[in-house]
Write a protein that holds these residues in place. Structure first.
Motif, PDB file in Angstrom:
ATOM      1  N   LEU A   1      27.017  44.526   0.981  1.00 14.44           N
ATOM      2  CA  LEU A   1      27.926  43.255   2.099  1.00 14.44           C
ATOM      3  C   LEU A   1      28.795  43.695   2.186  1.00 14.44           C
ATOM      4  O   LEU A   1      30.183  44.158   1.997  1.00 14.44           O
ATOM      5  CB  LEU A   1      28.453  42.408   1.050  1.00 14.44           C
ATOM      6  CG  LEU A   1      29.157  41.144   2.592  1.00 14.44           C
ATOM      7  CD1 LEU A   1      27.271  40.371   2.873  1.00 14.44           C
ATOM      8  CD2 LEU A   1      29.146  39.371   2.035  1.00 14.44           C
ATOM      9  N   LYS A   2      28.312  43.435   4.372  1.00 13.34           N
ATOM     10  CA  LYS A   2      29.451  44.340   5.027  1.00 13.34           C
ATOM     11  C   LYS A   2      30.302  43.285   5.487  1.00 13.34           C
ATOM     12  O   LYS A   2      29.365  42.361   6.604  1.00 13.34           O
ATOM     13  CB  LYS A   2      28.637  45.144   5.651  1.00 13.34           C
ATOM     14  CG  LYS A   2      29.400  45.976   6.911  1.00 13.34           C
ATOM     15  CD  LYS A   2      30.068  47.510   6.580  1.00 13.34           C
ATOM     16  CE  LYS A   2      31.084  47.756   8.117  1.00 13.34           C
ATOM     17  NZ  LYS A   2      32.319  49.010   7.116  1.00 13.34           N
ATOM     18  N   PRO A   3      31.337  43.062   5.626  1.00 15.69           N
ATOM     19  CA  PRO A   3      31.750  42.281   6.297  1.00 15.69           C
ATOM     20  C   PRO A   3      31.944  42.266   7.276  1.00 15.69           C
ATOM     21  O   PRO A   3      31.473  43.166   8.498  1.00 15.69           O
ATOM     22  CB  PRO A   3      33.131  42.407   5.722  1.00 15.69           C
ATOM     23  CG  PRO A   3      33.815  42.694   4.754  1.00 15.69           C
ATOM     24  CD  PRO A   3      31.675  44.122   4.489  1.00 15.69           C
ATOM     25  N   LEU A   4      31.949  41.267   8.642  1.00 18.99           N
ATOM     26  CA  LEU A   4      32.291  41.481  10.139  1.00 18.99           C
ATOM     27  C   LEU A   4      33.629  41.264  10.520  1.00 18.99           C
ATOM     28  O   LEU A   4      34.386  40.417   9.735  1.00 18.99           O
ATOM     29  CB  LEU A   4      30.771  40.181  11.156  1.00 18.99           C
ATOM     30  CG  LEU A   4      29.780  40.295  10.364  1.00 18.99           C
ATOM     31  CD1 LEU A   4      28.828  39.597  11.724  1.00 18.99           C
ATOM     32  CD2 LEU A   4      29.033  41.792  10.773  1.00 18.99           C
TER      33      LEU A   4
END
Lengths: 95, 95, 95, 95, 95, 95, 95
Positions: D3-6
């Protein structure tokens, strides 16, 4: 008009409800929060209360639609005016 | 349309609910807060009420999806319009 | 997708809950406010509603995790989509 | 971490309460609102949600103290993570 | 101190109430919201959470007066500290 | 005064109500929210908490009128002072 | 006037209600929230409390219309004044 509004305020002379039919715009009966119609009788210098910008979008004589609960009523020479900020005017009516 | 909206406001003619099926978009029955569909009939000059920027993202004739509780209803020539700010338009529908 | 979102909004097709196990991410049963998973199907031009900046962090096709109560549901061709602002997307999921 | 946070969000793996004594920091029993301890497992690009600035103050691997009610829980591969904004991290713990 | 605060936060070691008389400052008995006294034991890099500015007004070792309900308590090596933002420190006490 | 206020705060020594008559300013009996009178005994560096500006409008020794519910009381050497932000001082009194 | 207002505040001497008829402006009996009339007796330096701008739109001696619940009452030499911010003055009255 003996009143000069400050900042981005305007003074409006509200139209009588009886006249509005002939102008082609009829406010809905059902909605108590419908915009009202009136004529601009005085304008401020247009300096915004929240932003660093200055400018009036309406002129004396314009017929405008404005938010019903905006501004404050004042009486002058037996007429009732409303003084409000120009951001509460939703549009200008033209023929 | 005899009304020129101020700032970043638009005037929208709402679609009748009966027509929406043929357009391919159907609003959910269950959600009372679903966006509505209508046609832009007038636009302001696009000056934002909160920011120092100017620009309209929609044009007269665009079919748009807008937030249900945005804006105010007005009646003109027996039609009911809604006047709202363009930030309450969520998207433009194209065919 | 026949809808072009305005400003920094996106249109998301939510995943069915049954599929989420195979993707490796399982939303907690206990928390009703857990983020949801969906696929981006349309994006706006990225102009922020509050700031003087423009840019989208997600693209069409991205699988994203988004705040459960963000946005509004719309139905198109018998599918239910959600339209929301990109700041309500918490992250992008990659394999 | 898949998961790549925004924006300025991070993904945190919370520490089990049993481990916290050995680390020298013990959360008070009496206060239910005491900050929690966890490890950063993913960070966003650092663009602020409210300000025109970009930058992350924490890195993957940092052990941090964060506000208890910040962010949202997500489950991935049978572990529970918390995704939150970096402004809700109150400090970095070093040995 | 094994904790590095983020942004404009500080870590404060509160003074015991018994010591405050000798220092010349006595907190009023009647007011439950009176500021408290403590010593700065760690400071962040001073970047503001709301403004584009950076700078700390206090240093490690300063004796300060701070708002009673500001920040969060943490325990480290059997001592209770408070972590708060520097804007909640009302002043520095000198002899 | 052994206290240096931070940011745009000041320390005020409130006047006793008995003295105010001789100064020519009498606070109304009826209004519980009337401004109070006091003397500035310490000032901060004037950096605003909300804006990127710095400057103090009052000096040590000024006699000022301030909002009644502003700030917090502190006791020092058996005197009760009030520490508040300068924006809560409504005006300076001169003879 | 022995009081110098700070920032964008003014001191106003309210007109007695009996005098207002002769001036041509009569406040409506029915509305308790109608603006009031008074004379400016002191002005601040005009620095805004929220914006980075400075300037006063009114001068000492101006007769103004102001929001009824704005500001605070103060008594000086047996007269009651009101101190308020200039943004609460809605307009200037001229003859």
């Amino acid at each position: 008009m003996k009143l000069k509004p400050l900042f981005d305020r305007v003074v409006i002379l509200p139209e009588q409800k009886e006249n509005t039919t002939s102008s082609g715009i009829i406010l809905p009966q059902t909605s108590q929060e419908a915009p009202q119609i009136g004529k601009i009788v005085a304008v401020g210098d247009g300096e915004s209360l929240e932003l660093d910008r200055t400018g009036m979008k309406v002129n004396v004589g314009d017929r405008v639609l404005y938010n019903k609960y905006a501004g404050s009523e004042i009486k002058l020479d037996n007429k009732t005016y409303i003084i409000m900020r120009q951001i509460d005017i939703v549009g200008v009516i033209y023929e």
